[in-house]
Write an enzyme that holds these catalytic residues in place. Structure first.
Site, PDB file in Angstrom:
ATOM      1  N   GLY A  35      30.597   5.411 -15.736  1.00 12.30           N
ATOM      2  CA  GLY A  35      29.804   6.637 -15.742  1.00 12.30           C
ATOM      3  C   GLY A  35      28.398   6.346 -15.277  1.00 12.30           C
ATOM      4  N   ARG A  36      27.645   7.442 -15.099  1.00 14.55           N
ATOM      5  CA  ARG A  36      26.273   7.266 -14.615  1.00 14.55           C
ATOM      6  C   ARG A  36      25.307   8.084 -15.441  1.00 14.55           C
ATOM      7  NH1 ARG A  36      29.496   8.094 -10.390  1.00 14.55           N
ATOM      8  NH2 ARG A  36      29.823   6.309  -9.018  1.00 14.55           N
ATOM      9  N   VAL A  38      20.806   9.064 -15.631  1.00 18.03           N
ATOM     10  CA  VAL A  38      19.761   9.426 -14.673  1.00 18.03           C
ATOM     11  C   VAL A  38      19.310   8.197 -13.881  1.00 18.03           C
ATOM     12  CG1 VAL A  38      17.454  10.433 -14.435  1.00 18.03           C
ATOM     13  CG2 VAL A  38      19.030  11.333 -16.138  1.00 18.03           C
ATOM     14  N   SER A  39      19.042   7.090 -14.553  1.00 13.90           N
ATOM     15  CA  SER A  39      18.609   5.905 -13.795  1.00 13.90           C
ATOM     16  C   SER A  39      19.464   4.698 -14.159  1.00 13.90           C
ATOM     17  CB  SER A  39      17.135   5.616 -14.045  1.00 13.90           C
ATOM     18  OG  SER A  39      16.734   6.135 -15.259  1.00 13.90           O
ATOM     19  N   VAL A  42      26.930   2.710 -15.717  1.00 11.05           N
ATOM     20  CA  VAL A  42      27.655   1.987 -16.760  1.00 11.05           C
ATOM     21  C   VAL A  42      28.959   1.459 -16.160  1.00 11.05           C
ATOM     22  CG1 VAL A  42      28.729   2.146 -19.048  1.00 11.05           C
ATOM     23  CG2 VAL A  42      26.648   3.442 -18.560  1.00 11.05           C
ATOM     24  N   ASP A 156      18.822  13.561 -30.510  1.00 11.09           N
ATOM     25  CA  ASP A 156      19.616  14.072 -29.384  1.00 11.09           C
ATOM     26  C   ASP A 156      21.109  13.967 -29.681  1.00 11.09           C
ATOM     27  OD1 ASP A 156      19.912  15.328 -26.964  1.00 11.09           O
ATOM     28  OD2 ASP A 156      19.761  13.500 -25.759  1.00 11.09           O
ATOM     29  N   LYS A 158      24.685  15.185 -29.866  1.00  4.39           N
ATOM     30  CA  LYS A 158      25.494  16.196 -29.162  1.00  4.39           C
ATOM     31  C   LYS A 158      26.788  15.494 -28.741  1.00  4.39           C
ATOM     32  CE  LYS A 158      22.994  15.210 -24.874  1.00  4.39           C
ATOM     33  NZ  LYS A 158      22.278  15.714 -23.729  1.00  4.39           N
ATOM     34  N   ASP A 174      23.184   6.530 -27.220  1.00  2.05           N
ATOM     35  CA  ASP A 174      21.983   7.098 -26.602  1.00  2.05           C
ATOM     36  C   ASP A 174      20.852   7.339 -27.612  1.00  2.05           C
ATOM     37  OD1 ASP A 174      20.167   8.074 -24.891  1.00  2.05           O
ATOM     38  OD2 ASP A 174      21.474   9.532 -23.924  1.00  2.05           O
TER      39      ASP A 174
HETATM   40  N1  LIG Z   1      29.942   2.006 -24.470  1.00  2.00           N
HETATM   41  C1  LIG Z   1      30.551   2.750 -23.545  1.00  2.00           C
HETATM   42  N2  LIG Z   1      31.877   2.693 -23.391  1.00  2.00           N
HETATM   43  C2  LIG Z   1      32.498   3.461 -22.474  1.00  2.00           C
HETATM   44  N3  LIG Z   1      31.873   4.301 -21.646  1.00  2.00           N
HETATM   45  C3  LIG Z   1      30.545   4.407 -21.750  1.00  2.00           C
HETATM   46  C4  LIG Z   1      29.806   3.635 -22.694  1.00  2.00           C
HETATM   47  N4  LIG Z   1      28.497   3.954 -22.571  1.00  2.00           N
HETATM   48  C5  LIG Z   1      28.418   4.875 -21.610  1.00  2.00           C
HETATM   49  N5  LIG Z   1      29.640   5.147 -21.093  1.00  2.00           N
HETATM   50  C6  LIG Z   1      29.965   6.086 -20.025  1.00  2.00           C
HETATM   51  O1  LIG Z   1      28.945   6.071 -19.062  1.00  2.00           O
HETATM   52  C7  LIG Z   1      28.363   7.358 -18.908  1.00  2.00           C
HETATM   53  C8  LIG Z   1      26.869   7.229 -18.676  1.00  2.00           C
HETATM   54  O2  LIG Z   1      26.286   6.638 -19.821  1.00  2.00           O
HETATM   55  P1  LIG Z   1      24.732   6.672 -20.041  1.00  2.00           P
HETATM   56  O3  LIG Z   1      24.410   6.195 -21.400  1.00  2.00           O
HETATM   57  O4  LIG Z   1      24.056   5.998 -18.894  1.00  2.00           O
HETATM   58  O5  LIG Z   1      24.574   8.234 -19.898  1.00  2.00           O
HETATM   59  P2  LIG Z   1      23.356   9.140 -20.139  1.00  2.00           P
HETATM   60  O6  LIG Z   1      23.109   9.237 -21.595  1.00  2.00           O
HETATM   61  O7  LIG Z   1      23.632  10.419 -19.406  1.00  2.00           O
HETATM   62  O8  LIG Z   1      22.209   8.352 -19.427  1.00  2.00           O
HETATM   63  P3  LIG Z   1      20.672   8.396 -19.704  1.00  2.00           P
HETATM   64  O9  LIG Z   1      20.452   7.407 -20.800  1.00  2.00           O
HETATM   65  O10 LIG Z   1      20.075   7.984 -18.398  1.00  2.00           O
HETATM   66  O11 LIG Z   1      20.353   9.809 -20.117  1.00  2.00           O
HETATM   67  C9  LIG Z   1      28.717   8.098 -20.196  1.00  2.00           C
HETATM   68  O12 LIG Z   1      28.817   9.436 -19.945  1.00  2.00           O
HETATM   69  C10 LIG Z   1      30.055   7.499 -20.582  1.00  2.00           C
HETATM   70  O13 LIG Z   1      31.083   8.197 -19.914  1.00  2.00           O
END
Ligand SMILES: Nc1ncnc2c1ncn2[C@@H]1O[C@H](COP(=O)(O)OP(=O)(O)OP(=O)(O)O)[C@@H](O)[C@H]1O
Length: 396
Positions: A35-36, A38-39, A42, A156, A158, A174
């Site tokens: 997944g991705r 903003v910056s 993953v 945050d 959700k 997060d």
């Molecule tokens: N520990 C994990 N195991 C499996 N998938 C994950 C894990 N962490 C994140 N992901 C996947 O990666 C995606 C992006 O995670 P990330 O934490 O970067 O998202 P975000 O909260 O939108 O980013 P940001 O912190 O930039 O706001 C998630 O939506 C999820 O699908």
């Protein structure tokens, strides 16, 4: 500092230069993108020595841009790491396994949650049963209780920030907006995601001379999440954000028909006590966990009567068989009902809800009330025209 939809940044998909992250590559094999953010990107990765799988969040911290609190992304990430360490060691909070830092990237190696976000799970199944909601809410509240005991407010919560592991246990993730807060400290900065913001947080950011907000904002978010889990749409959503925020501040939401008709009183009572406008009257995580919704059925204890017990068991078995049959018997439906009120039929309602979310990519409400059935009333052109005119007038 309000969370927005992820913005794709394609250069992040390229793996960072091997020299930059030598230590990370020495220990882990990076695999496919999960997944991705903003910056960040993953990726699943495998620890070479143990063969264990993890999720590596690769954050590009090269830009010097500051967030509204004056922190660069590197500083904000380091703050998030320190909070993750503070709340570590709880079964329902994501475990940070490793950290690597270079001048341009920070690598956070988390435990892998193979079942992704609760948000995506909910989108697929539309709504959860009371039993499943109970399991998830108990885990969520236990995690929140732990975080609050460590004097941390998440800010945050959700379904997008709740991941599911192999056994569908939740992991709160997060902690980007999380903050350490002294017992009586009040905060006044705006952060979080609109539909989940607590009324006192909105008041604190809109008016001067108001008290500010504390940990209670997380319990409000738990109320919003619980409502959403049970029916598949959130309590305060409105396509006009100002109206949504006003509804939040006035605590205006409904247990509307037909979605809430089959849901019992206990979860509604718990939601009411979480979505309590006054943060002082709102349940704490520990109080919420003691709510009757989470208590098992209490059997009356008395002298053992074999005959009565046998009769009771037979009644229960018969009832179970009937309930099971009922579940697999489709509701009677006439062509007339299916044509003019498809939303009334539970099977169609589920299909409609699933399609609506996939087509519109957000929850749909019309006016003050939830009405996804309206999408099927075959009048979309008028609506589009009206909302186009509205947004055009607003811009002018
Ligand atoms: N520990 C994990 N195991 C499996 N998938 C994950 C894990 N962490 C994140 N992901 C996947 O990666 C995606 C992006 O995670 P990330 O934490 O970067 O998202 P975000 O909260 O939108 O980013 P940001 O912190 O930039 O706001 C998630 O939506 C999820 O699908």
């Amino acid at each position: 500092m309000v969370a927005s939809d992820s913005i794709r940044d394609d250069h992040l998909d390229e793996l960072p230069d091997k020299h930059v992250a030598r230590d990370f590559y020495a220990k882990y094999d990076p695999k496919e993108v999960l997944g991705r953010g903003v910056s960040s990107t993953v990726r699943r990765c495998v620890e070479k020595e143990t063969g264990r799988e993890y999720a590596a969040k690769i954050i590009d911290v090269s830009a010097d841009l500051e967030d509204p609190q004056g922190l660069t992304l590197r500083q904000a990430t380091l703050r998030e790491i320190s909070i993750l360490k503070l709340v570590a060691g709880h079964p329902y909070i994501i475990e940070l396994h490793d950290v690597f830092e270079s001048s341009t990237y920070i690598f956070l190696v988390f435990e892998l949650c193979k079942n992704g976000e609760l948000f995506d799970y909910l989108t697929n199944v539309v709504a959860l049963s009371e039993k499943k909601t109970k399991t998830i809410m108990r885990q969520l509240l236990e995690a929140v209780e732990h975080i609050h005991n460590k004097n941390v407010v998440h800010r945050d919560l959700k379904p997008e920030n709740i991941l599911l592991d192999d056994s569908f246990n939740i992991k709160i993730t997060d902690f980007g907006f999380a903050k350490v807060i002294a017992p009586n400290e009040k905060l006044d900065d705006l952060c979080g995601t609109p539909g989940y913001l607590a009324p006192e947080l909105l008041r604190a950011t809109m008016y001067e001379n108001v008290e500010g907000y504390g940990k209670e904002v997380d319990l409000w978010a738990c109320g919003v999440i619980m409502y959403t889990l049970l029916v598949g749409f959130p309590p305060f959503w409105h396509r006009k954000q100002m109206i949504m925020l006003r509804n939040i501040m006035e605590g205006r939401y409904e247990f509307c028909s037909p979605e809430w008709d089959d849901i019992t009183d206990l979860p509604k009572h718990l939601i009411k006590n979480l979505l309590q406008i006054n943060p002082r009257l709102r349940l704490t995580a520990s109080q919420a966990l003691k709510h009757d919704f989470f208590q098992h059925m209490q059997l009356r204890v008395g002298p053992f009567d074999a005959r009565k017990t046998f009769q009771l068991v037979m009644l229960v078995v018969r009832a179970m068989i009937r309930i099971k049959r009922l579940k697999h018997t489709p509701e009677p439906m006439s062509i007339e009902i299916a044509r003019f009120d498809p939303y009334r039929i539970k099977t169609l309602r589920k299909a409609i809800d699933g399609c609506a979310f996939r087509v519109y990519n957000h929850w749909v409400k019309r006016g003050e009330v939830q009405n996804r059935a309206a999408l099927f009333e075959n009048r979309p052109k008028q609506d589009l025209k009206a909302s186009y005119q509205q947004s055009f007038q607003a811009k002018a």
